[in-house]
Design an enzyme around this catalytic site. Structure first.
Site, mmCIF file in Angstrom:
data_model
loop_
_atom_site.group_PDB
_atom_site.id
_atom_site.type_symbol
_atom_site.label_atom_id
_atom_site.label_comp_id
_atom_site.label_asym_id
_atom_site.label_seq_id
_atom_site.Cartn_x
_atom_site.Cartn_y
_atom_site.Cartn_z
ATOM 1 N N HIS A 121 19.199 8.503 15.766
ATOM 2 C CA HIS A 121 20.331 8.626 16.847
ATOM 3 C C HIS A 121 21.162 7.360 16.903
ATOM 4 C CE1 HIS A 121 22.336 9.223 20.905
ATOM 5 N NE2 HIS A 121 22.034 7.912 20.866
ATOM 6 N N CYS A 139 25.020 13.406 17.800
ATOM 7 C CA CYS A 139 25.393 12.290 18.046
ATOM 8 C C CYS A 139 26.185 11.460 17.000
ATOM 9 C CB CYS A 139 24.278 11.365 18.497
ATOM 10 S SG CYS A 139 23.028 11.330 17.484
#
Length: 651
Positions: A34, A102
């Site tokens: 992420h 993301c």
């Protein structure tokens, strides 16, 4: 005044990927990444829409890594305006763990701020994951996690676990990653608008600036760009067709698809750079160079142009245009050795060998009775229940549990270190039978850095090639049959083929076994060669049927090995002068290696010519130097296969 731009990197699996990825996928994956962007004293990321927090204060905790992405000369007000414009694209309902996540957001934002790109190992993670058998099996389940729930449907983590060799681990990782990926924690969403109404499940890159578009073109051999506008009615009409094509035609051997809204971010500047004067406009790129463009909402022409681009990027294999009915008629199912011996007799023979072994090393002596107990009280009951069930047989046969398999493997490791090779074949024969149980193959495939039955017996069998004793012959023969049965497991067959060390070990046993003096050994070796080739052929056939084609770089690690296997098969065919069944299996294996090989023109075809493979095959059709039986090969289906391979693949 410039501002520094940082990339914060987190692991959504909290270390589980690093520890367990090889066990589940056969490939080392160090994290489920992420990322977020830190600039102007704020950390910005995408999950439940675009969220903003103080640096390092998000629910993801402390970043594992902070990457310096340079500086930006864009002022904060302009950046905030950019974020507001792209919110309509980065909504909560469009989030997808693999396709639109993301990292898609940070790639776009970093491109806008600095003109740079996030690290490739982060961008390429979904593609790396999906290229594994486990990842491919989980793709439909992960897609389902991001669609609206259907009453009565299987919960996504449970469905995903069913596709895994280790359901508990798979479910745990998926639940952890999914909850971490889209959660906001204590962060402060900076948007109060209504979420979008359509879930994005197609792999479309949303691009809002020239830098991101340039990186997109550089990173993809074949690329399709869709320039659109929110106010464009024809764009809305053609958009579902574009999304459908992106889902159907993307992937490792497909095209990459990008959508650019000219009213968002720096979309207008990007449109001006490429001379876009109307929407919708589609552009088609090969190796970063524009090939063609299409204006207007013409669905049929869009499909044609995408197919043409893929044809140019990934030309079809020359053998896809020739008729090979005999080869196509050959089943790609593995050849297995399913004969069930008297289990009690085999176990008694093994026990007698254990008792007859006079000298046990001190380290193993204390385990002698324990090993015998595992064989008699654990292994034998399982094998009898599974392979000699009571009458009537149960509808669901029992499968081996990890506890049984672990104890049996440890016992096998002790016996392999103590018993001479001629005393080991009963043990291997019991494992040979066990590999017909799908659970055994899946369990072996899930192991990483741990001893498994194949890695115990394979080196011993390879050394046995140097011996002419009956015991060495029996052991090698049984190991070959065990390996044939191991290829009945899709997960394990992928691991055996794609793990270089394991593949090399199998080849070291297989190649000399193809030339063995004993006919039974040659038959087992030819069967194993067929099973290996069939796994490869099935992958290639699926790629051709999907329209993606086969690229040489997708099998670059197999090129030298494929040449070695083809050479060994041709030599084995040349030496085999009486056994039709061996010739049948060798010819089918050769056909599978050659037919759709991406290295055919560059390496395989010249090799076939040098080895005179066509003459060798044709020599089997009549009695002569290459065949000792009157009339040549008798079976019609074998003759047809030999003729077809000789005339169409070796010409």
């Amino acid at each position: 005044m410039t501002q520094p731009v940082k990339l914060y990197v987190y692991d959504l699996s909290n270390g589980m990927a690093r520890q367990l990825s090889r066990q589940l996928t056969g490939r080392q994956i160090d994290g489920i990444w992420h990322t977020s962007v830190v600039v102007f004293g704020k950390e910005i990321f995408y999950g439940q829409g675009i969220s903003i927090t103080e640096p390092g204060r998000s629910h993801h905790g402390t970043p594992l890594e902070v990457v310096d992405m340079g500086e930006t000369s864009i002022d904060e007000d302009t950046f905030n305006e950019y974020l507001e414009e792209i919110r309509q694209h980065y909504t909560a309902d469009k989030y997808h763990l693999l396709d639109f996540n993301c990292n898609s957001f940070t790639e776009d934002v970093i491109g806008f701020l600095t003109g740079r790109s996030i690290p490739s190992h982060i961008k390429d993670l979904p593609r790396d994951f999906l290229s594994t058998p486990f990842g491919a099996a989980l793709r439909p389940t992960i897609d389902a996690m991001y669609r609206r729930p259907v009453p009565g449907a299987v919960p996504p983590p449970a469905a995903a676990a069913a596709a895994s060799p280790n359901p508990a681990l798979a479910s745990s990782i998926l639940q952890a990653v999914a909850s971490q990926a889209q959660a906001n924690g204590n962060t402060r969403p900076q948007h109060n608008g209504t979420a979008g109404t359509q879930t994005l499940t197609s792999p479309v890159h949303i691009i809002t600036n020239p830098a991101s578009f340039n990186h997109f073109l550089k990173g993809n051999r074949a690329a399709v760009a869709f320039f659109t506008d929110q106010t464009c009615a024809p764009c809305k009409m053609i958009e579902p067709v574009f999304d459908s094509l992106s889902q159907e035609k993307s992937g490792s051997n497909g095209a990459a698809f990008a959508k650019i809204d000219i009213g968002v971010g720096m979309g207008q500047a990007l449109a001006a750079e490429w001379g876009i004067r109307a929407t919708p406009t589609f552009m088609f790129f090969l190796d970063g160079k524009k090939l063609d463009e299409l204006k207007g909402a013409n669905a049929n022409e869009l499909k044609t142009q995408v197919n043409l681009l893929l044809f140019q990027a990934f030309p079809p294999h020359p053998h896809t245009s020739i008729s090979v009915p005999a080869i196509q008629a050959v089943s790609m199912n593995p050849i297995i050795f399913s004969q069930v011996p008297p289990i009690d007799t085999v176990a008694s023979k093994l026990t007698s060998f254990i008792d007859e072994q006079g000298s046990w090393p001190d380290s193993a002596a204390q385990k002698k009775e324990e090993v015998k107990s595992v064989v008699q009280k654990t292994v034998v009951p399982y094998l009898k229940l599974r392979f000699q069930p009571a009458t009537p047989a149960p509808k669901v046969l029992p499968s081996a549990s990890p506890t049984i398999l672990t104890a049996w493997t440890q016992a096998s490791l002790v016996l392999a270190s103590v018993l001479p090779v001629e005393s080991l074949f009963p043990l291997v024969d019991m494992w040979r039978l066990a590999y017909l149980d799908p659970a055994v193959g899946s369990w072996t495939a899930s192991l990483s850095g741990t001893t498994d039955p194949i890695s115990i017996f394979l080196p011993i069998a390879t050394k046995c090639q140097e011996s002419t004793s009956k015991g060495a012959r029996n052991f090698s023969l049984t190991v070959l049959r065990l390996l044939c049965n191991a290829f009945s497991s899709p997960l394990l067959s992928q691991k055996l083929l794609r793990t270089g060390e394991m593949r090399d070990s199998i080849t070291a046993l297989l190649v000399p076994s193809l030339l063995h003096a004993d006919g039974a050994v040659r038959t087992a070796a030819a069967s194993l060669a067929f099973n290996v080739a069939a796994v490869l052929q099935k992958e290639r056939v699926d790629s051709v049927r999907s329209g993606k084609g086969i690229r040489a770089d997708s099998e670059e690690d197999l090129a030298d090995w494929e040449v070695e296997m083809v050479s060994a098969l041709v030599e084995a065919l040349d030496r085999e002068k009486e056994n039709e069944e061996v010739v049948h299996r060798l010819t089918a294996a050769l056909a599978f290696f050659v037919r759709l090989s991406p290295h055919y023109e560059s390496q395989v075809r010249p090799l076939l010519e040098v080895l005179q493979s066509r003459d060798i095959l044709k020599g089997k059709l009549n009695k002569g130097d290459r065949w000792n039986v009157d009339g040549g090969i008798a079976k019609k289906d074998v003759r047809k296969l030999v003729e077809e391979v000789a005339n169409k693949l070796c010409a």
